[in-house]
Design a protein around this motif. Structure first.
Motif, PDB file in Angstrom:
ATOM      1  N   MET A   1       0.811  -1.210   0.000  1.00  0.00           N
ATOM      2  CA  MET A   1       0.000   0.000   0.000  1.00  0.00           C
ATOM      3  C   MET A   1       0.841   1.254   0.000  1.00  0.00           C
ATOM      4  O   MET A   1       0.396   2.310   0.391  1.00  0.00           O
ATOM      5  CB  MET A   1      -0.902   0.028   1.224  1.00  0.00           C
ATOM      6  CG  MET A   1      -2.183  -0.727   1.042  1.00  0.00           C
ATOM      7  SD  MET A   1      -3.298  -0.391   2.379  1.00  0.00           S
ATOM      8  CE  MET A   1      -4.393  -1.747   2.106  1.00  0.00           C
ATOM      9  N   ASN A   2       2.079   1.175  -0.384  1.00  0.00           N
ATOM     10  CA  ASN A   2       2.980   2.316  -0.383  1.00  0.00           C
ATOM     11  C   ASN A   2       2.772   3.113  -1.661  1.00  0.00           C
ATOM     12  O   ASN A   2       3.210   2.722  -2.729  1.00  0.00           O
ATOM     13  CB  ASN A   2       4.427   1.831  -0.275  1.00  0.00           C
ATOM     14  CG  ASN A   2       5.361   2.971   0.042  1.00  0.00           C
ATOM     15  OD1 ASN A   2       5.015   4.135  -0.139  1.00  0.00           O
ATOM     16  ND2 ASN A   2       6.552   2.636   0.510  1.00  0.00           N
ATOM     17  N   THR A   3       2.052   4.233  -1.548  1.00  0.00           N
ATOM     18  CA  THR A   3       1.713   5.024  -2.716  1.00  0.00           C
ATOM     19  C   THR A   3       2.895   5.859  -3.165  1.00  0.00           C
ATOM     20  O   THR A   3       3.513   6.544  -2.352  1.00  0.00           O
ATOM     21  CB  THR A   3       0.541   5.976  -2.383  1.00  0.00           C
ATOM     22  OG1 THR A   3      -0.539   5.184  -1.906  1.00  0.00           O
ATOM     23  CG2 THR A   3       0.111   6.758  -3.604  1.00  0.00           C
ATOM     24  N   PRO A   4       3.254   5.849  -4.451  1.00  0.00           N
ATOM     25  CA  PRO A   4       4.375   6.660  -4.922  1.00  0.00           C
ATOM     26  C   PRO A   4       4.058   8.136  -4.823  1.00  0.00           C
ATOM     27  O   PRO A   4       2.896   8.538  -4.839  1.00  0.00           O
ATOM     28  CB  PRO A   4       4.535   6.225  -6.387  1.00  0.00           C
ATOM     29  CG  PRO A   4       3.202   5.678  -6.766  1.00  0.00           C
ATOM     30  CD  PRO A   4       2.625   5.067  -5.542  1.00  0.00           C
ATOM     31  N   PRO A   5       5.099   8.971  -4.681  1.00  0.00           N
ATOM     32  CA  PRO A   5       4.861  10.415  -4.586  1.00  0.00           C
ATOM     33  C   PRO A   5       4.132  10.952  -5.800  1.00  0.00           C
ATOM     34  O   PRO A   5       4.281  10.460  -6.913  1.00  0.00           O
ATOM     35  CB  PRO A   5       6.282  10.992  -4.493  1.00  0.00           C
ATOM     36  CG  PRO A   5       7.136   9.861  -4.028  1.00  0.00           C
ATOM     37  CD  PRO A   5       6.518   8.621  -4.604  1.00  0.00           C
ATOM     38  N   SER A   6       3.309  11.948  -5.565  1.00  0.00           N
ATOM     39  CA  SER A   6       2.646  12.647  -6.654  1.00  0.00           C
ATOM     40  C   SER A   6       2.810  14.133  -6.424  1.00  0.00           C
ATOM     41  O   SER A   6       3.033  14.564  -5.296  1.00  0.00           O
ATOM     42  CB  SER A   6       1.162  12.280  -6.718  1.00  0.00           C
ATOM     43  OG  SER A   6       0.538  12.537  -5.492  1.00  0.00           O
ATOM     44  N   PRO A   7       2.710  14.945  -7.482  1.00  0.00           N
ATOM     45  CA  PRO A   7       2.986  16.370  -7.322  1.00  0.00           C
ATOM     46  C   PRO A   7       2.032  17.039  -6.360  1.00  0.00           C
ATOM     47  O   PRO A   7       0.826  16.807  -6.414  1.00  0.00           O
ATOM     48  CB  PRO A   7       2.805  16.926  -8.758  1.00  0.00           C
ATOM     49  CG  PRO A   7       2.910  15.727  -9.640  1.00  0.00           C
ATOM     50  CD  PRO A   7       2.397  14.572  -8.856  1.00  0.00           C
ATOM     51  N   PRO A   8       2.566  17.833  -5.425  1.00  0.00           N
ATOM     52  CA  PRO A   8       1.687  18.577  -4.523  1.00  0.00           C
ATOM     53  C   PRO A   8       0.962  19.681  -5.266  1.00  0.00           C
ATOM     54  O   PRO A   8       1.403  20.143  -6.318  1.00  0.00           O
ATOM     55  CB  PRO A   8       2.649  19.138  -3.479  1.00  0.00           C
ATOM     56  CG  PRO A   8       3.946  19.277  -4.197  1.00  0.00           C
ATOM     57  CD  PRO A   8       3.993  18.117  -5.183  1.00  0.00           C
ATOM     58  N   GLY A   9      -0.128  20.118  -4.724  1.00  0.00           N
ATOM     59  CA  GLY A   9      -0.850  21.223  -5.334  1.00  0.00           C
ATOM     60  C   GLY A   9      -1.817  21.809  -4.348  1.00  0.00           C
ATOM     61  O   GLY A   9      -2.290  21.126  -3.448  1.00  0.00           O
ATOM     62  N   VAL A  66      -0.171   6.132   2.660  1.00  0.00           N
ATOM     63  CA  VAL A  66       1.012   6.621   1.958  1.00  0.00           C
ATOM     64  C   VAL A  66       2.177   6.446   2.934  1.00  0.00           C
ATOM     65  O   VAL A  66       2.337   7.226   3.868  1.00  0.00           O
ATOM     66  CB  VAL A  66       0.867   8.093   1.529  1.00  0.00           C
ATOM     67  CG1 VAL A  66       2.041   8.508   0.631  1.00  0.00           C
ATOM     68  CG2 VAL A  66      -0.453   8.328   0.822  1.00  0.00           C
ATOM     69  N   VAL A  67       2.968   5.392   2.747  1.00  0.00           N
ATOM     70  CA  VAL A  67       3.920   4.936   3.752  1.00  0.00           C
ATOM     71  C   VAL A  67       5.309   5.501   3.491  1.00  0.00           C
ATOM     72  O   VAL A  67       5.800   5.479   2.352  1.00  0.00           O
ATOM     73  CB  VAL A  67       3.980   3.390   3.772  1.00  0.00           C
ATOM     74  CG1 VAL A  67       4.979   2.897   4.814  1.00  0.00           C
ATOM     75  CG2 VAL A  67       2.597   2.811   4.029  1.00  0.00           C
ATOM     76  N   ARG A  68       5.950   5.962   4.567  1.00  0.00           N
ATOM     77  CA  ARG A  68       7.327   6.422   4.490  1.00  0.00           C
ATOM     78  C   ARG A  68       8.135   5.779   5.614  1.00  0.00           C
ATOM     79  O   ARG A  68       7.719   5.777   6.770  1.00  0.00           O
ATOM     80  CB  ARG A  68       7.409   7.951   4.588  1.00  0.00           C
ATOM     81  CG  ARG A  68       6.759   8.685   3.402  1.00  0.00           C
ATOM     82  CD  ARG A  68       7.480   8.386   2.103  1.00  0.00           C
ATOM     83  NE  ARG A  68       6.868   9.040   0.943  1.00  0.00           N
ATOM     84  CZ  ARG A  68       5.987   8.468   0.129  1.00  0.00           C
ATOM     85  NH1 ARG A  68       5.607   7.212   0.359  1.00  0.00           N
ATOM     86  NH2 ARG A  68       5.502   9.123  -0.899  1.00  0.00           N
ATOM     87  N   ASP A  69       9.290   5.256   5.247  1.00  0.00           N
ATOM     88  CA  ASP A  69      10.212   4.623   6.192  1.00  0.00           C
ATOM     89  C   ASP A  69      11.033   5.701   6.898  1.00  0.00           C
ATOM     90  O   ASP A  69      11.720   6.488   6.245  1.00  0.00           O
ATOM     91  CB  ASP A  69      11.120   3.658   5.423  1.00  0.00           C
ATOM     92  CG  ASP A  69      12.225   3.064   6.284  1.00  0.00           C
ATOM     93  OD1 ASP A  69      12.106   3.072   7.522  1.00  0.00           O
ATOM     94  OD2 ASP A  69      13.206   2.567   5.691  1.00  0.00           O
ATOM     95  N   THR A  70      10.986   5.728   8.230  1.00  0.00           N
ATOM     96  CA  THR A  70      11.754   6.724   8.972  1.00  0.00           C
ATOM     97  C   THR A  70      13.158   6.245   9.319  1.00  0.00           C
ATOM     98  O   THR A  70      14.031   7.063   9.613  1.00  0.00           O
ATOM     99  CB  THR A  70      11.049   7.090  10.288  1.00  0.00           C
ATOM    100  OG1 THR A  70      10.997   5.931  11.134  1.00  0.00           O
ATOM    101  CG2 THR A  70       9.643   7.595  10.030  1.00  0.00           C
ATOM    102  N   ALA A  71      13.376   4.923   9.343  1.00  0.00           N
ATOM    103  CA  ALA A  71      14.676   4.355   9.721  1.00  0.00           C
ATOM    104  C   ALA A  71      15.180   4.916  11.051  1.00  0.00           C
ATOM    105  O   ALA A  71      16.382   5.049  11.270  1.00  0.00           O
ATOM    106  CB  ALA A  71      15.708   4.585   8.619  1.00  0.00           C
TER     107      ALA A  71
END
Length: 373
Positions: A1-9, A66-71
């Motif tokens: 379920m890790n959604t790739p980045p998309s342009p902010p707006g 929208v998953v982000r790895d913090t490490a």
């Protein structure tokens, strides 16, 4: 379920124009982060999302992580919060490491992004009161006082702590020292920046301490310390403890076997799960292919809370944050409500159930409940 980045707006600042409702997620999925905890947290979050979507999503819109790895890196987490806010997520969730969650909470507060912290216990999650942040797990001062009561009840008055530099560990030492001192106990600190595991054994042999608490990273240096202490006949009667929960995860038993048993730690589960908790536990067990930790239940409960808020208050960020004090939902570990707790500057569930447990020496895969609070 890790959604790739998309342009902010600008049209995506509250997610209202998107066909999906997105929740930003912070989890440690790579070293030096506690990967086992991150995997369990994410499993609970994902299970919760699947069930929400099976029930129709949020007003007919699918819920998406929208998953982000913090490490375990606070700077990486803060940058991820900026990115996720720009992507238009309706809310932020997750994180296990307290110092990382603190960085995320500070950034979320600045940006006006509602953040439900799943599993980071540091009392000072923010430097000042905020309406944007809520927390599911108990504050460190609450859980670690219960752990200190367990030590006192077991007859331990002189406690050694193996420590590393960290706001989290320093906070834990302070909680233990103050609570034990009120009952005639004392704390001896052993600096792992200056001591090898063998030197720790020498210090312990001279200290008259009856318990050693591991306030250090996992697997290094926690595992070598346990191996050294277990192999030292001078310390055969010494209790090893790990209030931060290192023995909770299967990796602990894999690395240490029976040496990793009989090491009490904190976990945030009731002694007996209700129908919802039992059902979720079964699903998590199948998903993880191992016994789910309390962290997996925290992940599921995070989605339960956020889905309820998003369904009742919509996806506007300010409305989500305004909803924290009105939350009343049935979670896997009891009814969840948020309130203001003295000394805690975020909305807090006070309190999830707290247990002190260990692994049974005769059967290290089995956990024994030693104390509840």
């Amino acid at each position: 379920m890790n959604t790739p980045p998309s342009p902010p707006g600008p049209e995506r600042t509250d997610g209202a124009s998107s066909p999906v409702v997105q929740i930003g997620v912070l989890v440690p999925l790579s070293r030096p982060g506690w990967v086992g905890a991150g995997r369990h947290l994410l499993a609970g979050l994902e299970l919760g999302v699947r069930e929400v979507n099976d029930e129709g999503g949020i007003a007919g819109r699918p819920l998406e992580l929208v998953v982000r790895d913090t490490a375990a890196d606070p700077r990486k987490a803060a940058a991820a919060v900026d990115e996720l806010a720009g992507l238009g997520v309706a809310a932020l969730a997750g994180e296990y490491h307290s110092v990382v969650a603190r960085a995320a909470a500070a950034r979320a507060d600045t940006l006006g992004l509602p953040y439900l912290c799943s599993s980071a216990v540091l009392d000072a999650l923010t430097e000042q009161p905020t309406e944007w942040v809520a927390r599911l797990c108990p504050a460190q001062s609450h859980g670690w006082r219960i752990y200190a009561d367990f030590l006192l009840g077991a007859g331990h008055r002189r406690i050694a702590v193996a420590t590393q530099p960290s706001v989290y560990w320093a906070s834990g030492v302070r909680v233990l020292r103050e609570h034990l001192a009120a009952q005639g106990g004392s704390v001896v600190e052993l600096d792992m920046g200056a001591l090898s595991p063998a030197a720790v054994c020498d210090e312990l042999a001279d200290s008259r301490a009856t318990a050693l608490l591991l306030l250090v990273g996992h697997p290094e240096p926690a595992v070598p310390i346990v191996e050294a202490v277990r192999g030292d006949q001078r310390l055969a009667e010494l209790l090893i403890g790990a209030p931060a929960g290192q023995p909770e995860f299967a990796e602990w038993a894999t690395l240490l076997g029976r040496d990793g048993a009989a090491i009490p730690f904190l976990r945030y589960l009731p002694e007996h799960l209700g129908p919802l908790g039992a059902r979720v536990g079964t699903a998590l067990r199948e998903q993880l292919a191992e016994e789910p930790s309390f962290v997996a239940f925290e992940g599921y409960d995070t989605i339960t809370v956020l889905a309820g808020v998003l369904r009742s208050h919509g996806t506007d960020r300010a409305r989500v944050a305004d909803a924290w004090p009105s939350v009343t939902v049935e979670g896997t570990r009891g009814k969840i409500r948020f309130s203001r707790v003295p000394g805690i500057d975020v909305w807090q569930w006070a309190w999830p159930p707290v247990q002190v447990v260990d692994r049974d020496p005769a059967e290290p895969d089995r956990l024994r409940v030693l104390h509840t609070g």
